[in-house]
Design an enzyme around this catalytic site. Structure first.
Site, mmCIF file in Angstrom:
data_model
loop_
_atom_site.group_PDB
_atom_site.id
_atom_site.type_symbol
_atom_site.label_atom_id
_atom_site.label_comp_id
_atom_site.label_asym_id
_atom_site.label_seq_id
_atom_site.Cartn_x
_atom_site.Cartn_y
_atom_site.Cartn_z
ATOM 1 N N ARG A 1 0.839 -1.205 0.000
ATOM 2 C CA ARG A 1 0.000 0.000 0.000
ATOM 3 C C ARG A 1 0.870 1.249 0.000
ATOM 4 N NH1 ARG A 1 -2.896 2.704 4.200
ATOM 5 N NH2 ARG A 1 -4.808 3.679 3.390
ATOM 6 N N LYS B 1 4.927 -6.799 11.367
ATOM 7 C CA LYS B 1 4.048 -7.080 10.238
ATOM 8 C C LYS B 1 4.207 -8.506 9.754
ATOM 9 C CE LYS B 1 2.383 -4.912 6.005
ATOM 10 N NZ LYS B 1 2.417 -3.662 5.212
ATOM 11 N N ARG C 1 -0.988 5.094 12.432
ATOM 12 C CA ARG C 1 0.172 4.690 13.225
ATOM 13 C C ARG C 1 -0.173 4.795 14.712
ATOM 14 N NH1 ARG C 1 1.448 3.395 8.912
ATOM 15 N NH2 ARG C 1 3.334 3.811 7.701
#
Length: 324
Positions: free
Chosen positions: A121, A186, A321
């Site tokens: 993204r 992640k 975030r």
């Protein structure tokens, strides 16, 4: 690349094979065998050479295999699969399918062992080492307008979460709009690309990258904390098993979203929302808004409480975030 893949398949048994035997099997000279082995090294596949024994892989490599992937899927999802392509190397699975809109049918899936131009993204590079992770894109034709697809990324994130739970990881969580994290690192990311008229139908390529066997050397250029599935799963997983389970859930969820939109996915998203109740920063270009995350609304927008006021933000160019 075909000769290198054939060579890898021979070496996949973990045993030593002499250069002469490899050459005879492949129908090439020992010099060409050596060149192909050097090419494998360049892909990050380490080979050991022992005088008098021959060559073998330093660590096992599992290549993707159509029949094994399909065996890991459910009967219901196989009915929605129109085609399954496996590529040794490709620029980007998403780009590959986007370039073929109009020639592929809904339910067309594409895997690659390696991407040379994979991206996530907001245009970020998606590091894609050979035969270590999952790089998957699925084309689906939705009989709805782009505006009605605003929550699709969240539904696909739930599909990825379902896959990870089936594979033995219960403590991963979701980061709005569509990342999968584990302890702040992640594990998987999603990229949706679409084309369509304002009134529909809409052609969507759903891209998913999932770390399975990522190693430190391959991940040296990643600029954020990461984790691999096999670092956190209860038992070592086959890449083909991961690929099959993931493809199954993507197909099922695409069909479910087509029939009922985001509503069937909302409860699961909220259950696995890793940021609800936490202080977050919403980045929109050069602007940053800090507030308390209050979950998502019925349309998939994130709700943030800012100075006592609830504000709703949709994905687009918005980035979330944890506030620091």
């Amino acid at each position: 690349m075909a000769a290198k893949i054939r060579l890898l398949n021979i070496l996949a048994d973990g045993r030593f094979h002499s250069g002469e035997a490899l050459g005879n099997t492949l129908g090439i000279s020992r010099t060409m065998v050596w060149k192909h082995l050097q090419a494998l090294q360049a892909l990050g596949i380490e080979c050991h050479s022992v005088s008098g024994k021959g060559y073998r892989l330093a660590t096992p490599v599992e290549l993707l295999e159509r029949s094994t992937i399909e065996s890991a899927m459910g009967d219901s999802s196989r009915q929605h699969l129109s085609a399954l392509e496996l590529h040794p190397e490709i620029h980007s699975t998403n780009r590959y399918l986007m370039e073929r809109l109009g020639t592929v049918s809904s339910g067309h899936a594409c895997f690659a062992e390696r991407q040379t131009a994979g991206r996530g993204r907001r245009g970020r590079e998606w590091v894609s080492p050979f035969a270590r992770n999952i790089y998957l894109s699925l084309y689906w034709r939705f009989e709805m307008s782009p505006a009605q697809l605003s929550g699709l990324g969240l539904a696909i994130a739930v599909a990825v979460m379902r896959s990870v739970k089936q594979l033995g990881v219960d403590d991963a969580y979701l980061k709005w709009p569509n990342d999968l994290l584990w302890q702040g690192r992640k594990l998987a990311g999603i990229l949706l690309e679409m084309s369509g008229e304002s009134g529909g139908p809409c052609h969507v390529v759903i891209g998913v990258g999932m770390n399975v066997h990522m190693d430190d050397e391959s991940a040296a250029s990643i600029d954020q904390p990461w984790v691999s599935l096999n670092q956190i799963a209860e038992e070592r997983l086959s890449r083909n098993q991961v690929a099959g389970v993931l493809l199954h859930n993507l197909l099922e969820s695409a069909q479910q979203f087509q029939a009922a939109g985001l509503e069937p996915f909302l409860a699961e998203w909220r259950q696995h929302d890793g940021f609800a109740g936490k202080e977050v920063a919403i980045h929109m270009g050069e602007n940053t808004i800090v507030g308390q995350a209050r979950g998502i609304d019925q349309n998939g927008a994130i709700i943030v409480e800012v100075d006592g006021r609830l504000r709703h933000f949709y994905s687009g160019d918005v980035s979330l975030r944890a506030a620091v």
